[in-house]
Design a protein around this motif. Structure first.
Motif, short mmCIF file in Angstrom:
data_model
loop_
_atom_site.label_atom_id
_atom_site.label_comp_id
_atom_site.label_asym_id
_atom_site.label_seq_id
_atom_site.Cartn_x
_atom_site.Cartn_y
_atom_site.Cartn_z
N GLN A 33 33.43 46.28 35.63
CA GLN A 33 33.15 44.88 35.61
C GLN A 33 34.36 44.23 35.24
O GLN A 33 34.61 43.06 35.68
N ALA A 34 35.31 44.64 34.39
CA ALA A 34 36.37 44.00 33.86
C ALA A 34 37.08 43.72 35.17
O ALA A 34 38.07 42.61 35.23
N VAL A 35 37.44 44.76 35.99
CA VAL A 35 38.34 44.50 36.93
C VAL A 35 37.72 43.60 38.26
O VAL A 35 38.68 42.81 38.66
N LEU A 36 36.43 43.47 38.35
CA LEU A 36 35.72 42.63 39.21
C LEU A 36 36.00 41.10 38.58
O LEU A 36 36.31 40.37 39.65
N ARG A 37 36.14 41.03 37.35
CA ARG A 37 36.07 39.60 36.68
C ARG A 37 37.76 39.37 37.06
O ARG A 37 38.12 38.01 37.50
N ILE A 38 38.61 40.35 37.06
CA ILE A 38 40.10 39.85 37.43
C ILE A 38 40.17 39.47 38.97
O ILE A 38 40.77 38.22 39.23
#
Length: 240
Positions: free
Chosen positions: A40-45
């Motif tokens: 999810q953190a990578v998706l937000r980036i």
């Protein structure tokens, strides 16, 4: 898959042009993406970098918004763990004028897509460095290497009038990781015929039944869907 596509076209996505972004990651990063929080953190980036590029290329607006739906696929065509994102993004920016919602198309050049990929690469590697998973030398090498393993494709664009084309695209993005008609028993193994041969000429894979069940019940046969519509919730809090 069919129901999801019909619902999104009929009830969710407005009649605006959309672009598909497909982002995949280097093998050494995929291991960490098995954790939901990191994924999810990578998706937000990824979404934030696309948002910034659309704003940079769009008309001046005091409060621009984007619209995006992400399909998180967990497997590759050989049923290997290969997390990647299919994003269907409104090809422009939304704004409001009183009670009216306005849409402003944005034209992205190949250079804009390349810059977006570099921004994603740089921030994802910085995030991994902050977590202590990659050292400074590794980050610098992967950031500067054009063949780093990060890949962003944005060649598919659906015009606003082509709702049937949009529905076909969503069906593709929402497809399961395997086609049931390609499965059969082969003695104690499950034999899966690949949609097309690999670069080495491989046309099938054999999997133990328990391993196959684990793939289906673990990361999911069907993709996860994340929606960022009109207002990209939480993007302003993304500080990576």
């Amino acid at each position: 898959m069919v129901e999801t596509a019909a619902h999104l076209v009929e009830n969710v996505i407005p009649c605006v042009s959309v672009r598909q972004f497909v982002i995949s990651f280097p093998m050494r990063i995929r291991y960490y993406l098995q954790t939901h929080k990191i994924l999810q953190a990578v998706l937000r980036i990824v979404v934030d970098e696309i948002r910034k590029r659309l704003i940079a290329c769009g008309p001046d607006n005091p409060d621009p918004k984007i619209g995006a739906i992400t399909f998180i696929q967990h497997f590759g065509k050989t049923l290997n763990y290969h997390p990647h994102f299919h994003l269907i993004v409104a090809d422009g920016l939304f704004s409001t004028n009183g009670d009216d919602l306005l849409f402003h198309e944005v034209s992205l050049s190949p250079g804009d897509i390349a810059d977006t990929e570099f921004g994603i690469r740089k921030r994802v590697l910085k995030y991994f460095g902050n977590q202590g998973w990659f050292d400074k030398e590794t980050i610098e090498k992967m950031t500067s290497n054009e063949n780093s393993g990060f890949s962003l494709d944005a060649n598919v664009r659906i015009p606003s009038w082509d709702r049937e084309g949009l529905e076909r695209l969503i069906r593709y993005c929402a497809r399961p990781c395997f086609a049931s008609e390609n499965l059969r028993w082969n003695g104690p193994w499950i034999h899966y015929r690949l949609p097309k041969p690999t670069h080495t000429g491989k046309t099938f894979v054999q999997i133990e039944p328990l391993e196959f069940i684990g793939k289906g019940s673990g990361k999911g046969v069907r993709p996860d869907i994340r929606t960022f519509l009109i207002d990209v919730s939480g993007m302003s809090e993304c500080s990576v």
